[in-house]
Scaffold this motif. Sequence first.
Motif, mmCIF file in Angstrom:
data_model
loop_
_atom_site.group_PDB
_atom_site.id
_atom_site.type_symbol
_atom_site.label_atom_id
_atom_site.label_comp_id
_atom_site.label_asym_id
_atom_site.label_seq_id
_atom_site.Cartn_x
_atom_site.Cartn_y
_atom_site.Cartn_z
ATOM 1 N N HIS A 140 0.853 -1.184 0.000
ATOM 2 C CA HIS A 140 0.000 0.000 0.000
ATOM 3 C C HIS A 140 0.891 1.236 0.000
ATOM 4 N N PRO A 141 0.631 2.237 -0.814
ATOM 5 C CA PRO A 141 -0.564 2.448 -1.619
ATOM 6 C C PRO A 141 -0.652 1.570 -2.864
ATOM 7 N N LEU A 142 0.488 0.941 -3.247
ATOM 8 C CA LEU A 142 0.520 -0.075 -4.294
ATOM 9 C C LEU A 142 1.566 -1.102 -3.912
ATOM 10 N N ALA A 143 1.482 -2.267 -4.491
ATOM 11 C CA ALA A 143 2.518 -3.265 -4.271
ATOM 12 C C ALA A 143 3.817 -2.777 -4.904
ATOM 13 N N GLY A 144 4.884 -2.772 -4.133
ATOM 14 C CA GLY A 144 6.168 -2.305 -4.652
ATOM 15 C C GLY A 144 7.110 -1.928 -3.548
ATOM 16 N N VAL A 168 8.512 7.632 -15.158
ATOM 17 C CA VAL A 168 7.860 8.463 -14.163
ATOM 18 C C VAL A 168 6.351 8.273 -14.289
ATOM 19 N N ALA A 169 5.695 7.968 -13.188
ATOM 20 C CA ALA A 169 4.250 7.747 -13.201
ATOM 21 C C ALA A 169 3.521 9.065 -12.991
ATOM 22 N N ASP A 170 2.477 9.286 -13.767
ATOM 23 C CA ASP A 170 1.618 10.446 -13.536
ATOM 24 C C ASP A 170 0.401 9.999 -12.729
ATOM 25 N N ALA A 171 -0.477 10.922 -12.418
ATOM 26 C CA ALA A 171 -1.636 10.612 -11.577
ATOM 27 C C ALA A 171 -2.560 9.571 -12.213
ATOM 28 N N PRO A 172 -2.879 9.657 -13.528
ATOM 29 C CA PRO A 172 -3.737 8.616 -14.109
ATOM 30 C C PRO A 172 -3.112 7.226 -14.056
ATOM 31 N N THR A 173 -1.792 7.136 -14.263
ATOM 32 C CA THR A 173 -1.128 5.834 -14.192
ATOM 33 C C THR A 173 -1.211 5.261 -12.780
ATOM 34 N N PHE A 174 -0.995 6.117 -11.786
ATOM 35 C CA PHE A 174 -1.118 5.703 -10.395
ATOM 36 C C PHE A 174 -2.530 5.207 -10.106
ATOM 37 N N THR A 175 -3.531 5.936 -10.598
ATOM 38 C CA THR A 175 -4.914 5.546 -10.342
ATOM 39 C C THR A 175 -5.267 4.249 -11.055
ATOM 40 N N ARG A 176 -4.839 4.074 -12.308
ATOM 41 C CA ARG A 176 -5.120 2.816 -13.010
ATOM 42 C C ARG A 176 -4.521 1.629 -12.272
ATOM 43 N N ALA A 177 -3.315 1.807 -11.744
ATOM 44 C CA ALA A 177 -2.693 0.726 -10.981
ATOM 45 C C ALA A 177 -3.481 0.444 -9.710
ATOM 46 N N ARG A 178 -3.982 1.482 -9.061
ATOM 47 C CA ARG A 178 -4.802 1.277 -7.860
ATOM 48 C C ARG A 178 -6.080 0.525 -8.189
#
Length: 325
Positions: A140-144, A168-178
């Motif tokens: 959390h907030p993501l596996a890693g 580099v991850a942007d906000a949409p990439t972070f949200t899709r992973a979530r």
Amino acid sequence: MPARHVLLSALPRQDRAVVHVAGEDAARFLQGLLTADVSALTPGRAIPAGLLTVKGKLVSELWVLATVDPDDEDETRLALALPAELAESVTKALDDHIIMDDVELETPEPGAAALLLRFGSLSEAKVEAPAGVARFTCAHPLAGELWLGSTSALAEAAAALAAAGSQVADAPTFTRARVDQARPAWGFELTPDRFPPEIGFVDAVSYAKGCYLGQEPLSRIHNRGQVNRVMVRVMAMEPPSQAMADGPIALLAEDKEVGAWTSWAPSNDGSSAVGLAVIRRAHAKPGTQLRTASGGLVEVGSGPLGDDPGGDSNEQTATVKLGGR
């Protein structure tokens, strides 16, 4: 997903303030306040936890980080990563609970402690953390991995990661992973005045470690029934007309509000929108169609995520109604 990295301060509402918890009673103190089993934490790991009210509702989500004490390799040092927007009030709340305990809360100077998140295929971008940067495995907030260090050290780390092929991850990439990993985020699903099982956060709760602040209501939920609202995946052909920064979007069934769309991002191919929502359990079934107030169609894509299935001997199906929900 390729290897990704991002400074949490670059993501909406994900900036963190770090508080070191020192003293001989530090672990016992946190064990009696937080939802997670702090006693099981080993150096190099970060675990999610919640600080609750006595009624079992969330005050703040946080992460507990464990490192080896540089002065004694047999001892573990603990730190908390708090939502930056709540850091002052949560630190005060923790301090108010220190009575006869040998516990000190230490806040680093500005710029001395920041966090970088790594996720995706980490084996594709193997980089040793620079000196002064601590690494923690996390779910959390993501596996890693979470990397903790000064802002300057993490800038150096980010440059090294990029050179090794990490994106580099942007906000949409972070949200899709979530959405893919069914992980709630602070300020979106994780908000004050919610029970952890309502918002996909039950893995931050220990039911076996004994008493802690807010434990009794959660135990009643776990042993006697279920919460009325749960987190689910949703999808839509069109993105919401309202930005999530303006707050969650109400979801309707037959013109009656049954929940809220809390996170969204474009799908990987950009043809649709995916997200997370917190809705009434009765509607938490794949294929259920809901609508926004503007008429947009939103389809439920999963059953309850991060929900509390109840104790091993729990065969009841009745819902425990707590908090008027």
